[in-house]
Write a protein that holds these residues in place. Sequence first.
Motif, short mmCIF file in Angstrom:
data_model
loop_
_atom_site.label_atom_id
_atom_site.label_comp_id
_atom_site.label_asym_id
_atom_site.label_seq_id
_atom_site.Cartn_x
_atom_site.Cartn_y
_atom_site.Cartn_z
N GLN A 174 0.99 -1.37 0.10
CA GLN A 174 0.16 -0.03 -0.01
C GLN A 174 0.90 1.33 0.09
N CYS A 175 0.37 2.23 -0.74
CA CYS A 175 1.12 3.44 -0.61
C CYS A 175 0.06 4.68 -0.32
N LEU A 176 0.34 5.64 0.47
CA LEU A 176 -0.36 6.57 0.77
C LEU A 176 -0.03 7.89 -0.06
N ASP A 177 -1.26 8.37 -0.93
CA ASP A 177 -0.95 9.49 -1.93
C ASP A 177 -1.77 10.72 -1.39
N LEU A 178 -1.03 11.84 -1.38
CA LEU A 178 -1.69 13.11 -0.91
C LEU A 178 -1.44 13.89 -2.06
N ARG A 179 -2.62 14.47 -2.57
CA ARG A 179 -2.37 15.40 -3.88
C ARG A 179 -2.84 16.70 -3.19
N VAL A 180 -2.02 17.78 -3.46
CA VAL A 180 -2.41 19.09 -2.87
C VAL A 180 -2.66 19.99 -4.03
N GLU A 181 -3.62 21.06 -3.70
CA GLU A 181 -3.75 22.09 -4.63
C GLU A 181 -2.93 23.38 -4.14
N PRO A 182 -2.04 23.81 -5.13
CA PRO A 182 -1.32 24.99 -4.97
C PRO A 182 -1.99 26.28 -5.19
N ARG A 183 -1.63 27.50 -4.38
CA ARG A 183 -2.41 28.40 -4.68
C ARG A 183 -2.26 29.09 -6.10
N GLU A 184 -2.99 29.60 -6.62
CA GLU A 184 -2.84 30.27 -8.16
C GLU A 184 -1.89 31.16 -8.22
N LYS A 185 -0.90 31.02 -9.40
CA LYS A 185 0.39 31.72 -9.91
C LYS A 185 1.33 31.76 -8.81
N VAL A 186 1.37 30.59 -7.86
CA VAL A 186 2.24 30.26 -6.71
C VAL A 186 3.07 29.13 -7.30
N LEU A 187 4.41 29.45 -7.40
CA LEU A 187 5.33 28.20 -7.74
C LEU A 187 6.08 27.65 -6.55
N ALA A 188 5.84 26.37 -6.61
CA ALA A 188 6.68 25.74 -5.41
C ALA A 188 8.27 26.09 -5.41
N THR A 189 8.76 26.28 -4.24
CA THR A 189 10.27 26.58 -4.00
C THR A 189 10.96 25.29 -3.87
N PRO A 190 12.22 25.24 -4.40
CA PRO A 190 12.93 23.98 -4.13
C PRO A 190 12.58 23.46 -2.89
N GLY A 191 12.48 22.53 -2.51
CA GLY A 191 12.35 21.62 -1.25
C GLY A 191 11.19 21.81 -0.66
N PHE A 192 10.17 22.59 -1.40
CA PHE A 192 8.89 22.68 -0.84
C PHE A 192 7.94 21.38 -0.55
N ILE A 193 8.03 20.56 -1.31
CA ILE A 193 7.45 19.13 -1.12
C ILE A 193 7.89 18.31 -0.06
N GLU A 194 9.26 18.50 -0.13
CA GLU A 194 9.90 17.85 1.10
C GLU A 194 9.51 18.59 2.48
N LEU A 195 9.61 19.65 2.57
CA LEU A 195 8.88 20.37 3.66
C LEU A 195 7.51 20.08 4.00
N LEU A 196 6.58 19.94 2.70
CA LEU A 196 5.37 19.52 2.94
C LEU A 196 5.10 18.11 3.76
N THR A 197 5.69 17.28 3.09
CA THR A 197 5.75 15.87 3.38
C THR A 197 6.24 15.92 5.03
N GLU A 198 7.33 16.42 5.04
CA GLU A 198 7.56 16.61 6.66
C GLU A 198 6.63 17.09 7.64
N ARG A 199 5.96 17.94 7.26
CA ARG A 199 5.10 18.63 8.08
C ARG A 199 3.82 17.66 8.13
N VAL A 200 3.36 16.99 7.27
CA VAL A 200 2.27 16.03 7.06
C VAL A 200 2.81 14.93 8.09
N VAL A 201 3.79 14.40 8.02
CA VAL A 201 4.17 13.42 8.68
C VAL A 201 4.09 13.68 10.24
N ALA A 202 4.79 14.86 10.70
CA ALA A 202 4.64 15.18 11.84
C ALA A 202 3.24 15.50 12.47
N ALA A 203 2.40 16.19 11.76
CA ALA A 203 0.99 16.22 12.22
C ALA A 203 0.50 14.84 12.32
#
Length: 150
Positions: free
Chosen positions: A75-104
Amino acid sequence: MAAVLKRHGYCLPIATTTPEAAFLVLRRRSDVATSFYAVKIFPESIAAALEEPEISAAVTGKFVLSTRTDEAFAQCLDLRVEPREKVLATPGFIELLTERVVAALDRTNSEFRQLRIVRGDAAVPVVTPEPFGSDRFHFEIKHRYSGDNA
């Protein structure tokens, strides 16, 4: 049992173990939680991570959490998120988001915390940004936080 429920106005499909049975086969509500290795993951845990200031500046808060089975039948847990309009993710953002989700999840779900001890990185969700306004996040009165992986 099915006949009794129908007489009282229950109109959804009813499945019983046998036609004469007084036991209903209950199915989980797929729009409330995602089941991952028998651990229920509720939207509130994910929402807590998305509401953190560093994260909320880049995402709308809408997400879809689902479980899929990979090629090895794990099993794999998939999390799909919607970025804000006209906002580009900075390098490392997905890793930061993953870290925060796991911590929560670790903070709010003792079963997930135990699953991470047993499964290690296999319990970490795969976070994927979807395009802003994509069909997965189209406007509805009530957003569906869990669903299939289509």
